[in-house]
Design a protein around this motif. Structure first.
Motif, short mmCIF file in Angstrom:
data_model
loop_
_atom_site.label_atom_id
_atom_site.label_comp_id
_atom_site.label_asym_id
_atom_site.label_seq_id
_atom_site.Cartn_x
_atom_site.Cartn_y
_atom_site.Cartn_z
N MET A 1 -27.05 60.09 -6.18
CA MET A 1 -27.24 58.93 -5.24
C MET A 1 -26.35 58.72 -4.16
N SER A 2 -26.70 58.50 -2.93
CA SER A 2 -25.92 58.16 -1.86
C SER A 2 -24.98 56.94 -1.70
N LYS A 3 -23.80 57.17 -1.11
CA LYS A 3 -23.00 56.01 -1.05
C LYS A 3 -23.58 55.18 -0.02
N GLN A 4 -23.74 53.85 -0.19
CA GLN A 4 -23.83 52.81 1.03
C GLN A 4 -22.80 52.81 1.87
N PRO A 5 -22.95 52.69 3.26
CA PRO A 5 -21.90 52.42 4.15
C PRO A 5 -21.18 51.29 4.29
N TYR A 6 -20.08 51.12 4.49
CA TYR A 6 -19.27 50.10 4.56
C TYR A 6 -20.01 48.94 5.60
N ARG A 7 -20.15 49.53 6.62
CA ARG A 7 -21.03 48.67 7.92
C ARG A 7 -22.03 49.08 8.13
N SER A 8 -23.23 48.52 8.67
CA SER A 8 -24.09 49.18 9.51
C SER A 8 -23.53 49.57 10.73
N GLU A 9 -24.56 50.42 11.45
CA GLU A 9 -24.18 50.53 13.05
C GLU A 9 -24.40 49.38 13.86
N LEU A 10 -24.94 48.63 13.31
CA LEU A 10 -24.85 47.29 14.24
C LEU A 10 -23.66 46.47 13.97
N GLY A 11 -23.03 46.45 12.88
CA GLY A 11 -21.94 45.93 12.34
C GLY A 11 -20.85 46.79 13.16
N MET A 12 -20.91 47.96 13.35
CA MET A 12 -19.79 48.60 14.00
C MET A 12 -19.87 48.06 15.60
N ILE A 13 -21.20 48.24 15.87
CA ILE A 13 -21.36 47.85 17.69
C ILE A 13 -20.85 46.51 17.81
N SER A 14 -21.08 45.61 16.86
CA SER A 14 -20.52 44.26 17.15
C SER A 14 -19.28 44.30 17.19
N ASP A 15 -18.55 44.74 16.33
CA ASP A 15 -17.07 44.79 16.31
C ASP A 15 -16.32 45.59 17.69
N LEU A 39 -12.21 51.88 13.16
CA LEU A 39 -13.15 53.18 13.18
C LEU A 39 -12.17 54.32 13.52
N SER A 40 -12.81 55.41 13.20
CA SER A 40 -12.62 56.67 13.78
C SER A 40 -12.21 56.81 15.21
N HIS A 41 -11.50 57.48 15.60
CA HIS A 41 -11.59 57.66 17.21
C HIS A 41 -12.96 58.33 17.73
N TYR A 42 -13.28 59.31 16.67
CA TYR A 42 -14.52 60.04 17.25
C TYR A 42 -15.75 58.91 17.27
N THR A 43 -15.81 58.06 16.18
CA THR A 43 -16.86 57.31 16.04
C THR A 43 -16.97 56.09 16.77
N ALA A 44 -15.68 55.82 17.25
CA ALA A 44 -15.56 54.65 18.37
C ALA A 44 -16.03 55.22 19.80
N THR A 45 -15.63 56.42 19.96
CA THR A 45 -16.10 56.99 21.21
C THR A 45 -17.63 57.43 21.33
N ASP A 46 -18.13 57.99 20.22
CA ASP A 46 -19.66 57.92 20.17
C ASP A 46 -20.04 56.58 20.19
N LYS A 47 -20.04 55.53 19.79
CA LYS A 47 -20.59 54.30 19.66
C LYS A 47 -20.63 53.64 21.13
N CYS A 48 -19.49 53.69 21.78
CA CYS A 48 -18.88 53.44 23.26
C CYS A 48 -20.05 53.99 24.24
N GLN A 49 -20.26 55.33 23.78
CA GLN A 49 -21.09 56.15 24.77
C GLN A 49 -22.54 55.81 24.68
#
Length: 95
Positions: A1-15, A39-49
């Motif tokens: 069973m996979s672990k559900q993410p803390y936030r959706s991608e939309l939640g991260m983008i909103s933040d 967010l991690s630096h990598y995730t923040a950079t990816d979402k900002c791009q």
């Protein structure tokens, strides 16, 4: 069973958009976005791009740093996303 993410991608983008909007037209650096959006630096950079690619943010560079700024289109998107989130929460759906 996979672990559900803390936030959706939309939640991260909103933040991310909220953090960038907090800094207004001068924008902010990726480290601040990552820290304040939890967010991690990598995730923040990816979402900002992604946001830049869709015209919701822009990148401005000076001699030392890159500054991320929410565009008018990004502000409108953020407003619509907030209205969507309120509706989803009112009818108790996890998105």
């Amino acid at each position: 069973m996979s672990k559900q993410p803390y936030r959706s991608e939309l939640g991260m983008i909103s933040d991310i958009l909220q953090v960038a909007m907090d800094y207004g037209r001068q924008g902010t650096i990726i480290t601040t976005i990552a820290r304040r959006a939890n967010l991690s630096h990598y995730t923040a950079t990816d979402k900002c791009q992604k946001l830049i690619d869709f015209g919701l943010m822009e990148l401005r560079a000076d001699k030392k740093s890159n500054f991320f700024i929410t565009t008018e289109k990004g502000m409108q998107f953020y407003g619509e996303l907030q209205r969507f989130t309120e509706t989803v929460q009112a009818i108790r759906i996890r998105y």
